[in-house]
Scaffold this active site. Structure first.
Site, PDB file in Angstrom:
ATOM      1  N   LEU A  44      -0.862   5.121  -3.607  1.00  0.00           N
ATOM      2  CA  LEU A  44      -0.253   5.985  -2.601  1.00  0.00           C
ATOM      3  C   LEU A  44       0.427   5.084  -1.578  1.00  0.00           C
ATOM      4  O   LEU A  44      -0.085   4.012  -1.245  1.00  0.00           O
ATOM      5  CB  LEU A  44      -1.305   6.842  -1.899  1.00  0.00           C
ATOM      6  CG  LEU A  44      -1.910   8.010  -2.677  1.00  0.00           C
ATOM      7  CD1 LEU A  44      -3.107   8.577  -1.914  1.00  0.00           C
ATOM      8  CD2 LEU A  44      -0.881   9.104  -2.936  1.00  0.00           C
ATOM      9  N   ASP A  45       1.575   5.518  -1.057  1.00  0.00           N
ATOM     10  CA  ASP A  45       2.246   4.774   0.008  1.00  0.00           C
ATOM     11  C   ASP A  45       1.362   4.737   1.254  1.00  0.00           C
ATOM     12  O   ASP A  45       0.520   5.624   1.459  1.00  0.00           O
ATOM     13  CB  ASP A  45       3.576   5.431   0.358  1.00  0.00           C
ATOM     14  CG  ASP A  45       4.599   5.302  -0.764  1.00  0.00           C
ATOM     15  OD1 ASP A  45       4.467   4.375  -1.580  1.00  0.00           O
ATOM     16  OD2 ASP A  45       5.519   6.144  -0.817  1.00  0.00           O
ATOM     17  N   PRO A  46       1.537   3.736   2.131  1.00  0.00           N
ATOM     18  CA  PRO A  46       0.742   3.693   3.366  1.00  0.00           C
ATOM     19  C   PRO A  46       0.832   4.981   4.186  1.00  0.00           C
ATOM     20  O   PRO A  46      -0.147   5.386   4.811  1.00  0.00           O
ATOM     21  CB  PRO A  46       1.354   2.506   4.117  1.00  0.00           C
ATOM     22  CG  PRO A  46       1.855   1.607   3.026  1.00  0.00           C
ATOM     23  CD  PRO A  46       2.379   2.536   1.962  1.00  0.00           C
TER      24      PRO A  46
END
Length: 299
Positions: A44-46
């Site tokens: 998952l992206d930050p």
């Protein structure tokens, strides 16, 4: 670090908070579990939150069978601006007045983005272009254009709508692996003529695994081993189960094909007692080993 005989083995569900990378979440799980052997079934992206599925010990071998499962996301889309990254972390590139839009205006373009569609991934995705990640090329100042690829969006529905010059839409998405929610935000804004980008994203489900009740990835307790789902149980949630007798279990454990029983078709979780012997493929009257789990695990 534990010895091989007491090393942890299983699937761990964690809830990634906003602001940390998936790599950081994996690192914290390694410390909490006392092992280096931890992998993930999709990052998952930050900016995003929600479900990360971690494989621990021999169960990292299950991740390849989990990563392609369908997923559920909730997200917020801002209408009235585009960005360089198709989400709130990028710089705005165009703006427009979205105050004329109503909830009803979303129906047709969202329907057009539902079903089997051809989607152009965001240029800052992790897709490789000539051996290098697309996002790395973008950061280096290159213009990257990715080819459209088939994905399936089985649900793209409005949960809430807040009108305004910069309208906001809360949505829920059920989709196949490889679908980019930020691309849905971009394409919805383009279809409405005002531009759009993603401002919030949460993954709540991967296949049969749900984020509800999962511990936060940055606050794993010392007793995190007790949270591991044993490999036999996890595998039985994603594949049909083939219950093996002693002879068939011994054959598969040693990489040998064995007899497929009536009703065993395609990929199966080969289980002996409470132990996952491996993933096998039933072809005709043969059961062929695909992935072995030499140490197995309790259910």
């Amino acid at each position: 670090m534990p010895s091989d005989t007491d090393a942890p083995d299983g699937i761990l569900l964690v809830d990634k908070p906003q602001g940390i990378t998936s790599h950081t979440a994996v690192s914290r799980a390694r410390r909490a579990l006392g092992t280096r052997k931890v992998g993930h079934a999709g990052t998952l992206d930050p900016m995003a939150t929600g479900l990360l599925i971690l494989g621990v010990g021999p169960s990292t071998r299950l991740l390849t069978h989990i990563v392609g499962l369908d997923k559920t996301y909730t997200a917020t889309i801002a209408l009235g601006a585009t960005t360089t990254t198709d989400d709130a972390e990028g710089d705005e590139t165009t703006t427009a007045d979205a105050s004329h839009l109503t909830r009803d205006d979303l129906t047709a373009p969202m329907a057009a983005l539902t079903g089997e569609i051809e989607q152009v991934p965001s240029s800052v995705s992790a897709i490789k272009v000539d051996g290098e990640r697309a996002y790395a090329r973008v950061r280096a100042g290159e213009e990257v254009e990715l080819a459209a690829r088939p994905v399936t969006v089985s649900r793209f529905e409005v949960l809430g709508f807040r009108p305004g010059v910069r309208a906001e839409v809360d949505v829920v998405v059920d989709c196949s692996s490889g679908t980019y929610i930020r691309a849905l935000a971009r394409d919805l804004g383009a279809a409405l003529g005002v531009g759009g980008h993603l401002t919030a994203l949460r993954r709540s489900r991967i296949g049969p695994f749900d984020v509800e009740g999962a511990p936060l990835a940055d606050a794993l307790p010392d007793g995190a081993r007790a949270l591991l789902e044993p490999p036999a149980r996890a595998a039985s949630r994603i594949l049909p189960v083939a219950l093996l007798d002693d002879e068939r279990a011994a054959n598969l454990a040693h990489g040998r094909r064995t007899i497929a029983l009536e009703g065993e078709r395609g990929l199966v979780a080969a289980v002996h007692g409470d132990r996952l012997v491996g993933i096998a493929r039933a072809e005709g009257r043969r059961l062929l080993p695909v992935t072995n789990f030499p140490t197995g695990g309790a259910s």
